[in-house]
Design an enzyme around this catalytic site. Structure first.
Site, short mmCIF file in Angstrom:
data_model
loop_
_atom_site.label_atom_id
_atom_site.label_comp_id
_atom_site.label_asym_id
_atom_site.label_seq_id
_atom_site.Cartn_x
_atom_site.Cartn_y
_atom_site.Cartn_z
N GLU A 1 1.22 -0.45 -5.14
CA GLU A 1 0.28 0.63 -5.41
C GLU A 1 1.12 1.91 -5.44
O GLU A 1 1.44 2.48 -4.41
CB GLU A 1 -0.79 0.74 -4.33
CG GLU A 1 -1.84 1.80 -4.66
CD GLU A 1 -2.37 2.54 -3.45
OE1 GLU A 1 -3.34 3.30 -3.61
OE2 GLU A 1 -1.80 2.41 -2.36
N ASP B 1 0.82 -1.20 0.00
CA ASP B 1 0.00 0.00 0.00
C ASP B 1 0.86 1.27 0.00
O ASP B 1 1.93 1.31 0.61
CB ASP B 1 -0.89 -0.01 1.25
CG ASP B 1 -1.78 1.20 1.35
OD1 ASP B 1 -2.62 1.38 0.45
OD2 ASP B 1 -1.65 1.96 2.34
#
Length: 736
Positions: free
Chosen positions: A466, A413
């Site tokens: 990401e 993330d």
């Protein structure tokens, strides 16, 4: 030291502030003439006797030397240490216990060496709370890193949460405190009681390496089970590399476990991991998804963070069951030949008082300077990647999920927030690196190392970034200057195409490049095309809600868009609910609107996504060269007036080519000529306007024969009908 410790030592033991309890408590040869002495701290005890562990016979009854509960006595003329136990008599009766202070050190010299240099990849096997048997005595070995603490004690159900009873031993060469507590058992709650460097008592801390945690709002760690899970996924583990490779079909279903489906008849409770194994896994299998991606399953205190502010990186959330239940879910995925990824959050952590923030009274895990250590977007703290022990902690956590839980991948993330020192900061709010730049060199090194280790240690596993900027080489090997991820989310493609699709078709003529620009850089990285949870929250509405037009057009637009996405180069990711066109924005506090499947238009979208997945998986031209430019060729990317996009997809030599055309206006196109690379019969494999999907059922009767009329740079062509707001897929079925 005499038989009776000094008043200062007694007060330190009683006040739980002695930095070296092993120097006082336990068996020592510091009695008169080098004889043995036993000292123990047993608050509330009326009598304490020393027993020989082998014979069970009483050696001596200790003398109470302080009213606080300190007992001691020299053992006559004995000079040779022997195994012993203690018989303690108190208001509850008489019991025989083992003295924690008679056991040796727990960490080996190798453990300490590897930890000090930041290379202990399996640190989670040493730190934390692990049931062990030492010298035939069952108990739990506790170990926690708190180098600046004045004193650390393990507290829990095994000692009435009394920090005086089990102060820990400090291993000065590494800053780890350790203690073996006989009689402590799996399933018991515990925390660490820490006094900071100035003697201040800190809030009780959960275990950074805790393998299980209490259900929120409670925050204690739980001693892990000794039960070994019986895995049945060996066939998958041996072959998973083929499922996760760049030339494999990969269509990912992103799921938030707390809101995929709930149990209304039981207080709208969550499904458990085992119930999810019985419901979610077959659903994903039937829908044709190759992988599940779970939003962070790490333990987290606040439901509204969706898991992205984790406190227990080593604990699957107890909201859905026990650790072995999560193992059952992973095993079920693998038995169904579905890979499983989890979101991993090494970029920041919350400030909850039971967590990592100022863990030992100092900025231990985080940078002290808020310009480096505080994240303004999320009010969280940023890990100090330049500290070897912190990098080791995080990298060990990555290994933990692959090792203990057999996960197939980590979706990392917020990578951009890690890479840039000035991420979301104004001038003067960040500190340049030693070269004057904005790159976080420590974070870069950390990411490269964790990727190298994952790919080296876990065959077939992979990582996904990401990463929302144009950082070069995110999914390129580290030996070539890349970050070493297997894949990168294509955030640019997602933003551009959703922007285009949200426009009224009459205006799309002016924004044609929003659908074509992604092909300029489509092969710079190994891309995943993400329609994730981020696109259906914070007022953005649902995917369906962002489509223009009346009800029919909204559904047609979404179907055409899905057709474009599934045939575009790149692996696919879709957030739950998108597969049946959920109408409202995602709400983490409620189940998906499964009742919508009673409405034909919603059921039609679900059927389309199922068919797209199965078509994609059985058509090599749609996935084998997802990450290679040789797998794609434009037929027409300039027809902005008609808002039409036409292209070819190719697989490896010998696979049938595929022709795709998307019409993003509500106007049907009759007599449209589409170039194809070879003569033969082209089957219409998919038409998003088919009646079974809720469309107008305008199409090409299942397929057409190519004509020897060169068109769009190809030697043959098809004369087709293109339905309104639709995507068509043609595959060469019979050549010649």
């Amino acid at each position: 030291m005499s038989v009776i410790p000094s008043n200062e030592a007694i007060q330190a033991i009683n006040g739980a502030s002695h930095r070296d309890p092993f120097a006082v408590l336990g068996m020592h040869g510091d009695g008169p003439g080098g004889t043995l002495v036993v000292r123990t701290f047993q608050p509330g005890a009326e009598e304490v006797a020393v027993l020989h562990a082998d014979s069970g016979k009483t050696v001596t009854v200790l003398e109470r030397v302080d009213d606080s509960g300190l007992f001691a006595r020299a053992l006559g003329r004995r000079k040779t240490p022997f195994p012993y136990r203690l018989r303690v008599v108190d208001a509850a009766g008489s019991r025989v216990i083992d003295d924690p202070y008679r056991f040796p050190v727990l960490l080996s010299d190798l453990d300490i060496h590897l930890f000090a240099e930041g290379t202990h990849l399996h640190l989670y096997r040493k730190l934390g709370a692990h049931p062990r048997t030492i010298d035939a005595v069952a108990g739990v070995a506790f170990a926690v890193w708190a180098p600046n603490a004045e004193r650390v004690a393990a507290v829990g159900e095994f000692n009435g949460w009394d920090g005086r009873r089990h102060p820990m031993r400090l291993r000065h060469d590494c800053g780890i405190w350790e203690l073996f507590i006989p009689g402590a058992e799996p399933g018991q709650l515990y925390k660490y009681e820490i006094k900071g460097p100035c003697g201040e008592l800190l809030p009780l801390r959960s275990d950074p390496f805790g393998a299980h945690a209490q259900l929120r709002p409670d925050t204690a760690s739980v001693i892990e089970s000794t039960e070994v899970f019986n895995w049945s996924d060996q066939p998958w583990m041996e072959s998973r590399g083929a499922h996760n490779a760049r030339d494999a079909a990969m269509t990912i279903y992103e799921v938030h476990l707390g809101s995929w489906r709930r149990v209304p008849g039981e207080g709208d409770r969550f499904l458990t991991y085992r119930e999810l194994a019985e419901q979610l896994v077959p659903y994903a299998k039937d829908m044709g998804f190759t992988h599940l991606q779970l939003m962070p399953v790490n333990e987290h205190p606040f439901d509204g963070s969706w898991g992205y502010q984790p406190v227990g990186l080593f604990a699957p959330s107890s909201r859905f069951g026990r650790p072995e239940d999560f193992q059952y879910l992973v095993d079920a995925c693998h038995r169904a030949e579905i890979g499983l990824l989890i979101d991993w959050v090494p970029g920041h952590f919350p400030t909850d008082p039971h967590g990592l923030a100022q863990f030992d009274g100092t900025h231990l895990y985080e940078h002290a300077d808020p310009r480096q250590g505080f994240h303004p977007d999320w009010n969280t703290l940023i890990y100090n990647y330049g500290r070897r022990e912190v990098s080791n902690f995080l990298r060990s956590n990555a290994h933990f999920w692959f090792d203990r839980y057999h996960v197939d991948g980590l979706r990392v993330d917020a990578v951009a927030s890690m890479l840039y020192l000035d991420y979301s900061r104004e001038e003067g709010e960040w500190i340049p690196n030693p070269h004057g730049g904005n790159e976080n060199l420590d974070a870069i090194d950390f990411l490269r190392r964790v990727n190298e280790e994952v790919y080296r240690e876990y065959p077939g596993a992979f990582t996904v970034a990401e990463e929302s900027t144009a950082w070069p080489g995110v999914s390129r090997p580290t030996d070539g200057g890349g970050l070493g991820f297997g894949y990168k989310w294509n955030m640019g493609w997602m933003n551009d195409t959703l922007s285009y699709m949200s426009r009224d078709p009459i205006h799309r003529v002016h924004h044609h490049n929003e659908m074509t620009f992604g092909l300029v850089y489509a092969f710079d990285e190994n891309f995943v095309l993400p329609l994730s949870h981020d696109e259906v929250v914070h007022g953005k509405g649902s995917l369906l809600g962002r489509m223009p037009g009346d009800e029919w057009q909204k559904f047609a637009n979404l179907r055409a868009y899905f057709g474009f996405m599934w045939t575009h180069p790149g692996k696919k990711l879709l957030f739950m609910g998108g597969e049946f066109a959920q109408g409202r924005e995602w709400n983490h506090e409620a189940s998906l609107d499964w009742h919508l499947l009673d409405i034909p238009l919603h059921a039609g979208v679900q059927r389309l996504v199922r068919d797209l997945n199965h078509l994609y998986r059985r058509t090599p031209a749609l996935y084998q060269c997802d990450c290679e430019s040789c797998g794609f060729a434009w037929l027409d990317h300039l027809d902005a007036e008609s808002s039409i996009f036409a292209y070819l997809r190719f697989g490896y030599e010998g696979s049938a080519p595929v022709a795709v055309i998307s019409n993003f206006t509500p106007v049907p196109r009759h007599g449209y000529r589409l170039g194809v690379p070879a003569a033969g019969y082209y089957a219409e494999r998919l038409n998003t306007d088919a009646a079974v999907y809720g469309g107008s059922d305008l199409g090409n009767a299942g397929g057409l024969h190519a004509e020897p009329l060169p068109w769009q740079g190809q030697p043959q062509s098809l004369l087709i009908t293109v339905p309104p707001l639709a995507t068509l897929v043609f595959e060469l079925q019979h050549a010649g």
